[in-house]
Motif scaffolding. Structure first.
Motif, short mmCIF file in Angstrom:
data_model
loop_
_atom_site.label_atom_id
_atom_site.label_comp_id
_atom_site.label_asym_id
_atom_site.label_seq_id
_atom_site.Cartn_x
_atom_site.Cartn_y
_atom_site.Cartn_z
N ASP A 8 5.29 -1.70 -6.55
CA ASP A 8 5.36 -1.81 -5.08
C ASP A 8 5.90 -3.19 -4.74
N ASP A 9 6.88 -3.23 -3.84
CA ASP A 9 7.45 -4.54 -3.48
C ASP A 9 6.56 -5.31 -2.51
N ASP A 10 5.56 -4.66 -1.94
CA ASP A 10 4.63 -5.31 -1.02
C ASP A 10 3.49 -5.92 -1.84
N ALA A 11 3.49 -7.27 -1.91
CA ALA A 11 2.51 -7.96 -2.77
C ALA A 11 1.07 -7.66 -2.35
N ASP A 12 0.83 -7.54 -1.04
CA ASP A 12 -0.55 -7.30 -0.58
C ASP A 12 -1.06 -5.95 -1.07
N ILE A 13 -0.21 -4.94 -0.94
CA ILE A 13 -0.62 -3.60 -1.37
C ILE A 13 -0.74 -3.56 -2.90
N ARG A 14 0.23 -4.20 -3.57
CA ARG A 14 0.21 -4.21 -5.04
C ARG A 14 -1.10 -4.85 -5.55
N ASP A 15 -1.46 -5.98 -4.95
CA ASP A 15 -2.69 -6.67 -5.39
C ASP A 15 -3.93 -5.84 -5.07
N LEU A 16 -3.91 -5.20 -3.89
CA LEU A 16 -5.08 -4.41 -3.50
C LEU A 16 -5.28 -3.23 -4.45
N VAL A 17 -4.19 -2.51 -4.72
CA VAL A 17 -4.27 -1.35 -5.62
C VAL A 17 -4.69 -1.80 -7.02
N ALA A 18 -4.09 -2.90 -7.48
CA ALA A 18 -4.43 -3.40 -8.82
C ALA A 18 -5.91 -3.79 -8.89
N ALA A 30 1.16 -4.41 -12.96
CA ALA A 30 1.74 -4.34 -11.62
C ALA A 30 3.11 -5.02 -11.59
N VAL A 31 4.10 -4.32 -11.05
CA VAL A 31 5.46 -4.88 -10.96
C VAL A 31 5.98 -4.70 -9.54
N GLU A 32 7.05 -5.46 -9.20
CA GLU A 32 7.49 -5.43 -7.80
C GLU A 32 8.77 -4.66 -7.54
N ASP A 33 9.40 -4.11 -8.56
CA ASP A 33 10.59 -3.30 -8.28
C ASP A 33 10.78 -2.18 -9.31
N GLY A 34 11.73 -1.31 -9.01
CA GLY A 34 11.94 -0.13 -9.82
C GLY A 34 12.38 -0.42 -11.25
N MET A 35 13.28 -1.40 -11.38
CA MET A 35 13.79 -1.74 -12.72
C MET A 35 12.65 -2.23 -13.61
N ALA A 36 11.81 -3.11 -13.04
CA ALA A 36 10.68 -3.65 -13.80
C ALA A 36 9.71 -2.52 -14.17
N ALA A 37 9.59 -1.54 -13.28
CA ALA A 37 8.69 -0.41 -13.54
C ALA A 37 9.18 0.39 -14.75
N LEU A 50 2.02 4.66 -10.46
CA LEU A 50 1.88 4.72 -9.00
C LEU A 50 3.12 4.03 -8.43
N LEU A 51 3.98 4.79 -7.77
CA LEU A 51 5.26 4.23 -7.34
C LEU A 51 5.42 4.28 -5.83
N ASP A 52 5.77 3.13 -5.25
CA ASP A 52 6.10 3.11 -3.82
C ASP A 52 7.48 3.76 -3.68
N ILE A 53 7.61 4.68 -2.75
CA ILE A 53 8.89 5.37 -2.62
C ILE A 53 9.99 4.40 -2.17
N ARG A 54 9.69 3.61 -1.14
CA ARG A 54 10.72 2.71 -0.60
C ARG A 54 10.61 1.33 -1.23
N LEU B 83 -3.92 -10.43 6.52
CA LEU B 83 -4.88 -9.54 7.19
C LEU B 83 -4.16 -8.60 8.15
N THR B 84 -3.21 -9.17 8.89
CA THR B 84 -2.47 -8.36 9.87
C THR B 84 -1.68 -7.26 9.16
N THR B 85 -1.05 -7.62 8.05
CA THR B 85 -0.26 -6.63 7.30
C THR B 85 -1.18 -5.53 6.78
N LEU B 86 -2.28 -5.96 6.17
CA LEU B 86 -3.18 -4.97 5.56
C LEU B 86 -3.83 -4.06 6.59
N LEU B 87 -4.06 -4.60 7.79
CA LEU B 87 -4.70 -3.81 8.84
C LEU B 87 -3.91 -2.53 9.14
N GLY B 88 -2.60 -2.63 9.01
CA GLY B 88 -1.78 -1.45 9.27
C GLY B 88 -1.58 -0.58 8.05
#
Lengths: 124, 366
Positions: A8-18, A30-37, A50-54, B83-88
């Motif tokens: 996932d290129d979104d670091a917040d989501i990547r860290d949360l899921v991890a 955890a990686v941030e792009d398709g090639m690394a995956a 677990l792959l982010d589509i976009r 926090l704002t990003t995660l909220l959504g």
């Protein structure tokens, strides 16, 4: 315990899921792009991806197709992550070979349950 | 004749400008990256606690909430964009925990104050936070922000009102469609749709708005949210509104509402002599409406001199199910009908290809 690959290129989501999956007892890469995956899937023994589509560059769909095309990862369970506004991607995701999908916003608990369910399905 | 010295001077000047601009871009990127890294460094010690909070349950969550609510202002400011990003992006217990954290921190009140900030970025972020928190008391301030000088802030306020506004926000949203600081109609429509059933009456009042765009938007929202109680007003707009864009929206909405009262005005809208755009949308709406009674009139349109109207009618017949399909087959087999037969054959072939593609997709998915 399973080895889960997160892309996932979104670091917040990547860290949360991890964090959630590590907390649930899984080993996580955890990686941030398709090639690394793709690289991580080739170089490690991964039980689920677990792959982010976009993602910029190579999308999750492209990664999924590539995984299906490689003998080593042809049967690797794949869960796609997509935003609610891009639900049309779900159909395309299944056509690309995904096993399940998660729509953002998601609950970390739900995500963990989905991962467990897909892993159980594969074990059976 | 231009002297060589002048040309050289101009080229050197141009080179200097290009160099200066490049330096400016590089410096800007550097400063941004530096700021981002500094923010990450400041937030790093509490980032783990935040992730733990989002994954925690019960008493564990309370303890983490209290700990995070007491972090110093500097760390909070560094953590807030995350926090704002995660909220959504999170739902369930994780989202509830974030909302509670904002409440404990008094961040909603701070965000309302920030709506008056001189910085457009701050005003926009404050609007985003208030929307994500569904902070209803902020609605009047957000309504004022719809006329902000910055277009991004206006958009953020529109989205936020969709999440935390009520019926009282509807007139402001409709007014925001006009003037030099207008908000794009698509954003206003999304916000009005998000307001849900509580705002239906206020949206319906927009049908009498003096400005055609506001009437068109109100009609589109009523159609998209399936407000069948206003079918007759929308049908009247289709028959009587002086603006074609409003009538087109009314035709589409009547199709979506699927109410029998929509049939007659739609059949009238597709008659020859009406504007082509209206006839096309009307024909499509008859298909969406799904009334078998429309089969005959749509079959007649297959031979319409306007090929767009004819093609739309053919696709609408497909939507009508077996009766529509039978009309298409009859038209396709009747060689004397010329263009109508060609339209029917084209749409039947298109449908066959679509079905085959769907089968392949299903097979791949299985």
């Amino acid at each position: 315990m399973a080895h889960v690959l997160i892309a996932d290129d979104d670091a917040d989501i990547r860290d949360l899921v991890a964090f959630k999956l590590t907390q649930s007892g899984h080993q996580v890469t955890a990686v941030e792009d398709g090639m690394a995956a793709l690289r991580a899937a080739r170089e490690n023994t991964v039980d689920l991806a677990l792959l982010d589509i976009r993602m910029p560059g190579m999308s999750g769909l492209d990664v999924c197709r590539e995984l299906r095309a490689m003998a080593q990862t042809a049967t690797l369970p794949v869960i796609m992550i997509t935003a609610r506004s891009q639900e049309a991607d779900v159909e395309v995701g299944f056509a690309a070979g995904a096993d399940d999908y998660i729509i953002k916003p998601f609950s970390p608990r739900e995500l963990s349950s989905r991962v467990t369910a897909v892993l159980n399905r594969v074990e059976r | 004749m231009i002297s060589a010295g002048l040309v050289r001077g101009a080229l050197l000047g141009l080179l200097a400008v290009v160099l200066a601009l490049s330096l400016l871009i590089v410096a800007n990127r550097f400063v941004r990256r530096h700021r981002e890294r500094r923010r990450e460094r400041i937030a790093a010690p509490v980032r783990g606690s935040l992730l733990e909070l989002l994954c925690a349950e019960g008493d564990e969550q309370t303890e983490l909430l209290n700990r995070l609510a007491e972090i110093d202002r500097r760390t909070w400011a560094a953590l807030e964009p995350t926090l704002t990003t995660l909220l959504g992006k999170v739902a369930g217990g994780a989202r509830a925990a974030l909302v509670r954290l904002y409440e404990l921190r008094g961040a909603a009140v701070d965000a309302v104050t920030e709506l008056s900030s001189r910085s457009a970025a701050r005003r926009g972020r404050a609007a985003q936070v208030l929307g994500q928190l569904s902070h209803r008391p902020a609605a009047p301030s957000l309504c004022r922000l719809l006329a902000d000088r910055d277009p991004e802030v206006r958009l953020a306020a529109t989205r936020a009102l969709g999440r935390c506004g009520g019926p009282e926000a509807v007139p402001y949203l409709l007014e925001s469609l006009y003037g030099p600081r207008a908000v794009p109609p698509a954003a206003v429509i999304r916000a009005l749709v998000s307001l849900g059933p509580q705002a239906q009456r206020s949206v319906a009042a927009g049908l009498e708005h003096p400005q055609p765009l506001a009437r068109a938007v109100a009609i589109e929202v009523l159609g998209a949210t399936g407000v069948v109680s206003h079918t007759s007003e929308i049908a009247r707009a289709l028959r009587e509104d002086p603006q074609i864009e409003v009538r087109v929206k009314a035709a589409r909405a009547l199709g979506r509402l699927c109410m029998p009262e929509g049939l007659e005005p739609l059949l009238a809208a597709v008659r020859p002599g009406r504007p082509v755009a209206l006839r096309m949308v009307g024909a499509g709406a008859l298909g969406t409406l799904g009334a078998v009674a429309a089969t005959g009139p749509l079959a007649e349109l297959l031979g319409d001199p306007d090929r767009h109207v004819a093609a739309t009618a053919a696709r609408a017949l497909l939507q009508l199910g077996p009766e529509g399909r039978a009309e298409l087959h009859a038209a396709a087999d009747d060689r004397s009908r010329g263009p109508a037969a060609a339209q029917a054959r084209a749409v039947l072939a298109e449908s066959a290809v679509g079905a085959a593609r769907h089968d392949v997709r299903a097979e791949v998915a299985l």
